[in-house]
Write an enzyme that holds these catalytic residues in place. Sequence first.
Site, PDB file in Angstrom:
ATOM      1  N   ASP A  31      -1.886 -35.398  13.680  1.00 18.40           N
ATOM      2  CA  ASP A  31      -2.307 -34.943  12.351  1.00 18.40           C
ATOM      3  C   ASP A  31      -1.587 -33.638  12.037  1.00 18.40           C
ATOM      4  O   ASP A  31      -1.556 -32.715  12.866  1.00 18.40           O
ATOM      5  CB  ASP A  31      -3.829 -34.749  12.324  1.00 18.40           C
ATOM      6  N   ILE A  32      -1.026 -33.565  10.820  1.00 17.59           N
ATOM      7  CA  ILE A  32      -0.229 -32.394  10.440  1.00 17.59           C
ATOM      8  C   ILE A  32      -1.114 -31.149  10.234  1.00 17.59           C
ATOM      9  O   ILE A  32      -0.617 -30.017  10.279  1.00 17.59           O
ATOM     10  CB  ILE A  32       0.584 -32.725   9.160  1.00 17.59           C
ATOM     11  N   HIS A 100      -7.835 -44.951   8.746  1.00 14.11           N
ATOM     12  CA  HIS A 100      -7.391 -44.156   9.894  1.00 14.11           C
ATOM     13  C   HIS A 100      -8.585 -43.598  10.638  1.00 14.11           C
ATOM     14  O   HIS A 100      -9.624 -43.284  10.052  1.00 14.11           O
ATOM     15  CB  HIS A 100      -6.457 -43.017   9.474  1.00 14.11           C
ATOM     16  N   PHE A 101      -8.408 -43.470  11.936  1.00 15.66           N
ATOM     17  CA  PHE A 101      -9.398 -42.851  12.807  1.00 15.66           C
ATOM     18  C   PHE A 101      -8.841 -41.518  13.293  1.00 15.66           C
ATOM     19  O   PHE A 101      -7.706 -41.453  13.763  1.00 15.66           O
ATOM     20  CB  PHE A 101      -9.698 -43.745  14.019  1.00 15.66           C
ATOM     21  N   HIS A 102      -9.643 -40.474  13.164  1.00 12.17           N
ATOM     22  CA  HIS A 102      -9.294 -39.171  13.727  1.00 12.17           C
ATOM     23  C   HIS A 102      -9.777 -39.145  15.178  1.00 12.17           C
ATOM     24  O   HIS A 102     -10.950 -39.441  15.436  1.00 12.17           O
ATOM     25  CB  HIS A 102     -10.015 -38.042  12.986  1.00 12.17           C
TER      26      HIS A 102
HETATM   27  P1  5GP Z   1      -8.921 -37.964   5.684  1.00 10.11           P
HETATM   28  O1  5GP Z   1      -9.493 -36.755   5.012  1.00 10.11           O
HETATM   29  O2  5GP Z   1      -8.338 -38.933   4.689  1.00 10.11           O
HETATM   30  O3  5GP Z   1      -9.899 -38.620   6.628  1.00 10.11           O
HETATM   31  O4  5GP Z   1      -7.762 -37.435   6.623  1.00 10.11           O
HETATM   32  C1  5GP Z   1      -6.413 -37.426   6.265  1.00 10.11           C
HETATM   33  C2  5GP Z   1      -5.681 -36.640   7.336  1.00 10.11           C
HETATM   34  O5  5GP Z   1      -4.292 -36.887   7.188  1.00 10.11           O
HETATM   35  C3  5GP Z   1      -5.874 -35.133   7.255  1.00 10.11           C
HETATM   36  O6  5GP Z   1      -6.450 -34.681   8.478  1.00 10.11           O
HETATM   37  C4  5GP Z   1      -4.476 -34.590   7.023  1.00 10.11           C
HETATM   38  O7  5GP Z   1      -4.213 -33.394   7.742  1.00 10.11           O
HETATM   39  C5  5GP Z   1      -3.596 -35.725   7.495  1.00 10.11           C
HETATM   40  N1  5GP Z   1      -2.321 -35.823   6.795  1.00 10.11           N
HETATM   41  C6  5GP Z   1      -2.139 -35.815   5.448  1.00 10.11           C
HETATM   42  N2  5GP Z   1      -0.828 -35.947   5.153  1.00 10.11           N
HETATM   43  C7  5GP Z   1      -0.172 -36.047   6.337  1.00 10.11           C
HETATM   44  C8  5GP Z   1       1.198 -36.217   6.682  1.00 10.11           C
HETATM   45  O8  5GP Z   1       2.103 -36.289   5.849  1.00 10.11           O
HETATM   46  N3  5GP Z   1       1.496 -36.282   8.001  1.00 10.11           N
HETATM   47  C9  5GP Z   1       0.531 -36.201   8.968  1.00 10.11           C
HETATM   48  N4  5GP Z   1       0.947 -36.285  10.230  1.00 10.11           N
HETATM   49  N5  5GP Z   1      -0.764 -36.053   8.677  1.00 10.11           N
HETATM   50  C10 5GP Z   1      -1.126 -35.974   7.384  1.00 10.11           C
END
Ligand code: 5GP
Length: 138
Positions: A31-32, A100-102
């Site tokens: 995650d970035i 997606h899963f964190h």
């Molecule tokens: P959500 O809030 O949708 O559950 O999580 C999305 C995640 O994607 C966030 O933790 C964010 O940091 C990550 N993310 C967003 N854009 C990018 C990207 O371009 N590259 C990577 N590696 N992670 C991303």
Amino acid sequence: MNANCIFCKIVAGQIPSTKVYEDDEVVAFMDIGPIIKGHTLVIPKEHVDPITEAPLPLINKLMAVVQQIARAQKASLRADGINVLQANGVAAGQQVPHLHFHVIPRFNTDGHHWNWAAKKYDNPEEMRRLAESIKAAL
Ligand code: 5GP
Ligand code: ZN
């Protein structure tokens, strides 16, 4: 592939990512914006969203990879614990609408606290009614 989806672009190699795992169906990458350093995302290559739309075999496959990443974080980073999180919809805080899963390594000393404020039902009947409603929809 969804042309407007940032995670589809990562799968296609159109934008860079730091991958830790890849097979025919699943990719895991860093995650970035890590909540804790080592925070990894596990996604299907296919554009699927939300979790309620995903075929069960794909969910099973994703969860198997989630477990492997969690094990690897414990072994390699010496994580004391792991959070597995998954959001569906803007109301749930989802920013990227591609399933997606964190997988987040946790350390006794990481200082992170979820803003998890437990609430109360108005009465036991309210909880029972909600449970009946969920049960009836299964
Ligand atoms: P959500 O809030 O949708 O559950 O999580 C999305 C995640 O994607 C966030 O933790 C964010 O940091 C990550 N993310 C967003 N854009 C990018 C990207 O371009 N590259 C990577 N590696 N992670 C991303
Ligand atoms: Zn996508």
